[in-house]
Design a protein around this motif. Structure first.
Motif, short mmCIF file in Angstrom:
data_model
loop_
_atom_site.label_atom_id
_atom_site.label_comp_id
_atom_site.label_asym_id
_atom_site.label_seq_id
_atom_site.Cartn_x
_atom_site.Cartn_y
_atom_site.Cartn_z
N TYR A 24 6.31 8.27 -1.80
CA TYR A 24 4.94 8.49 -2.30
C TYR A 24 4.60 9.99 -2.24
CZ TYR A 24 -0.21 7.86 -2.47
OH TYR A 24 -1.55 7.92 -2.79
N ARG B 38 6.11 5.08 1.77
CA ARG B 38 5.01 6.01 2.05
C ARG B 38 4.98 6.28 3.56
NH1 ARG B 38 -1.34 4.80 0.32
NH2 ARG B 38 -2.02 6.97 0.46
N ARG C 257 -8.54 3.87 -3.55
CA ARG C 257 -9.42 4.39 -2.50
C ARG C 257 -9.43 5.91 -2.50
NH1 ARG C 257 -9.03 5.52 2.93
NH2 ARG C 257 -6.79 5.65 2.56
N LYS C 258 -8.32 6.54 -2.05
CA LYS C 258 -8.26 8.01 -2.00
C LYS C 258 -7.05 8.56 -2.73
CE LYS C 258 -11.05 9.31 1.87
NZ LYS C 258 -11.07 9.93 3.20
N GLY C 259 -5.93 7.82 -2.66
CA GLY C 259 -4.72 8.26 -3.35
C GLY C 259 -4.23 9.62 -2.86
N THR D 274 -0.80 8.35 -15.42
CA THR D 274 -0.52 7.67 -14.15
C THR D 274 -1.07 8.48 -12.96
OG1 THR D 274 1.70 8.63 -14.04
CG2 THR D 274 1.50 6.44 -15.03
N HIS E 83 6.92 -7.43 -2.22
CA HIS E 83 6.72 -6.68 -0.98
C HIS E 83 7.73 -7.15 0.07
CE1 HIS E 83 3.20 -4.59 -2.25
NE2 HIS E 83 2.36 -5.60 -2.19
N GLY F 204 2.25 2.49 -2.79
CA GLY F 204 2.27 3.10 -4.12
C GLY F 204 2.81 2.15 -5.19
N THR F 205 2.71 0.86 -4.91
CA THR F 205 3.21 -0.19 -5.82
C THR F 205 2.59 -0.09 -7.21
OG1 THR F 205 2.82 -1.54 -3.83
CG2 THR F 205 3.77 -2.65 -5.77
N THR F 206 1.25 -0.06 -7.25
CA THR F 206 0.55 -0.08 -8.53
C THR F 206 0.87 1.18 -9.32
OG1 THR F 206 -1.19 -1.15 -7.24
CG2 THR F 206 -1.73 -0.59 -9.51
N LYS G 35 0.81 -1.24 0.00
CA LYS G 35 0.00 0.00 0.00
C LYS G 35 0.83 1.28 0.00
CE LYS G 35 -3.33 -1.32 -0.56
NZ LYS G 35 -3.65 -2.16 -1.76
N SER H 51 -4.24 2.97 4.70
CA SER H 51 -4.49 2.33 3.41
C SER H 51 -4.49 0.81 3.56
CB SER H 51 -3.42 2.77 2.40
OG SER H 51 -3.64 2.16 1.16
S1 PPS Z 1 -0.59 -3.10 -3.22
O1 PPS Z 1 -1.79 -3.94 -2.96
O2 PPS Z 1 0.39 -3.20 -2.16
O3 PPS Z 1 -0.02 -3.33 -4.54
O4 PPS Z 1 -1.17 -1.61 -3.16
P1 PPS Z 1 -0.40 -0.30 -3.62
O5 PPS Z 1 -0.58 -0.12 -5.07
O6 PPS Z 1 0.98 -0.29 -3.07
O7 PPS Z 1 -1.16 0.83 -2.83
C1 PPS Z 1 -2.47 1.24 -3.08
C2 PPS Z 1 -2.54 2.68 -2.62
O8 PPS Z 1 -1.93 3.52 -3.61
C3 PPS Z 1 -2.90 4.43 -4.10
N1 PPS Z 1 -2.66 4.71 -5.50
C4 PPS Z 1 -2.32 5.94 -5.96
N2 PPS Z 1 -2.09 7.10 -5.31
C5 PPS Z 1 -1.79 8.17 -6.08
N3 PPS Z 1 -1.70 8.16 -7.42
C6 PPS Z 1 -1.92 7.00 -8.10
N4 PPS Z 1 -1.84 7.01 -9.43
C7 PPS Z 1 -2.23 5.83 -7.37
N5 PPS Z 1 -2.52 4.55 -7.71
C8 PPS Z 1 -2.78 3.90 -6.56
C9 PPS Z 1 -4.22 3.73 -3.84
O9 PPS Z 1 -5.30 4.62 -3.91
C10 PPS Z 1 -3.97 3.17 -2.45
O10 PPS Z 1 -3.90 4.20 -1.47
P2 PPS Z 1 -5.15 4.66 -0.58
O11 PPS Z 1 -4.59 5.62 0.42
O12 PPS Z 1 -5.72 3.44 0.06
O13 PPS Z 1 -6.10 5.33 -1.53
#
Ligand code: PPS
Length: 302
Positions: free
Chosen positions: A200, A137, A264-266, A234, A115, A56-58, A54, A145
């Motif tokens: 992040y 993060r 969720r919120k990012g 992105t 991870h 910022g992997t994706t 959580k 998150s």
């Molecule tokens: S995982 O399951 O570990 O791969 O999840 P991961 O991708 O690391 O984390 C998910 C959180 O990253 C936020 N997210 C983003 N934030 C900002 N910009 C972009 N483009 C973005 N993409 C994913 C995602 O919303 C999750 O954070 P929270 O705080 O829960 O919203």
């Protein structure tokens, strides 16, 4: 593949249990993968993306894929995130093979997600002098998150209540162990290996600046218009609606996005909506102790 996924969604998924592997808390399904992970043979041109869950992997996966494909949107939409950049220690989830099997089927150069804390990463990555990108993060947002993710992801141990989860996070008794050990472990090795350590919060503050760091690290040279395109595609708002990046393909029985969305919120600072004043004080005191030996610092707000 999508139809098969829907069929699999009929099977209820049993919540994982937490186990200890070499002193690190991990979901129990990892045991089936463990021998293969330890023996994993990296290629020199493999790129490892490492994060505490959580963090910022994706997001960084999408950025890297867009850079490697020089901003070609069609190529980046060829498959969902975990097929483009498989998750090293992930178990098999029919119809999807395990992360190890997906990696084995890839044509190099490969990008691989993990991870794992630094000390559990297969040695071969360092013997082959592979590059790695680590995203960290701030602990409070990471905690929030992860709590919402663990509520919706049935492949994870049951998070319990918010208060219970708060204490589990502090003691490192959640999947992939202690946030503190994780960010510190990777930080200590960042100058000994070819590791780009990103935050992040920096990515939120100035995505273009951070994306340029990644471009430089990957030894690419992209025109400004392509960089701008990558920044746009992105962004949270765009990725949230990108079915190849928002995990909407995962069946409800695994990711119940009606409980909480993957995207969720990012945001930076959402912890303020969840930590009580008392929890915040306990957190800060504990944080000072655990991070006292480090130069590593995080921003809890922008
Ligand atoms: S995982 O399951 O570990 O791969 O999840 P991961 O991708 O690391 O984390 C998910 C959180 O990253 C936020 N997210 C983003 N934030 C900002 N910009 C972009 N483009 C973005 N993409 C994913 C995602 O919303 C999750 O954070 P929270 O705080 O829960 O919203």
């Amino acid at each position: 593949m999508e139809d098969a996924m829907k069929e699999c969604s009929l099977q209820p998924v049993k919540r994982a249990k937490l186990i200890q592997v070499e002193g690190v808390a991990l979901p129990d399904w990892i045991l089936d993968m463990w021998e293969g992970v330890k023996k994993f043979q990296a290629y020199p041109d493999d790129l490892l993306i490492a994060t505490y869950p959580k963090a910022g992997t994706t997001w960084i996966q999408e950025i890297v894929d867009m850079i490697l494909n020089e901003g070609d949107l069609e190529k980046c939409q060829r498959a969902p995130t975990h097929e483009r950049i498989p998750f090293l220690e992930c178990n098999e989830m029919p119809p999807y093979p395990s992360g190890l099997d997906m990696i084995a089927a890839m044509t190099p150069p490969r990008v691989i997600k993990t991870h794992l804390p630094f000390q559990l990463v297969p040695q071969s990555f360092w013997e082959q002098d592979c590059k790695a990108i680590y995203v960290a993060r701030n602990a409070k947002d990471n905690l929030v998150s992860f709590f919402f993710f663990d509520k919706m992801c049935r492949d994870q141990p049951d998070p319990g209540t918010w208060d219970e989860y708060f204490w589990k996070f502090l003691s490192g008794q959640i999947s992939w162990g202690s946030w503190y050990d994780h960010v510190k472990g990777w930080w200590k090795h960042k100058d000994k290996q070819r590791i780009l350590y990103l935050f992040y919060e920096d990515m939120k503050e100035d995505p273009k600046r951070e994306i340029k760091k990644v471009i430089h690290f990957l030894e690419k040279d992209l025109p400004d218009e392509v960089v701008n395109k990558i920044v746009y595609h992105t962004s949270f708002e765009i990725m949230k609606n990108n079915p190849m990046a928002n995990y909407s393909f995962v069946p409800d029985q695994v990711f119940n996005q009606s409980v909480s969305q993957f995207m969720r919120k990012g945001a930076v600072g959402d912890w303020k909506n969840h930590l009580t004043v008392a929890q915040n004080e306990i957190f800060d005191a504990d944080y000072r102790d655990k991070m006292a030996d480090m130069t590593l610092s995080f921003r809890n707000e922008l």
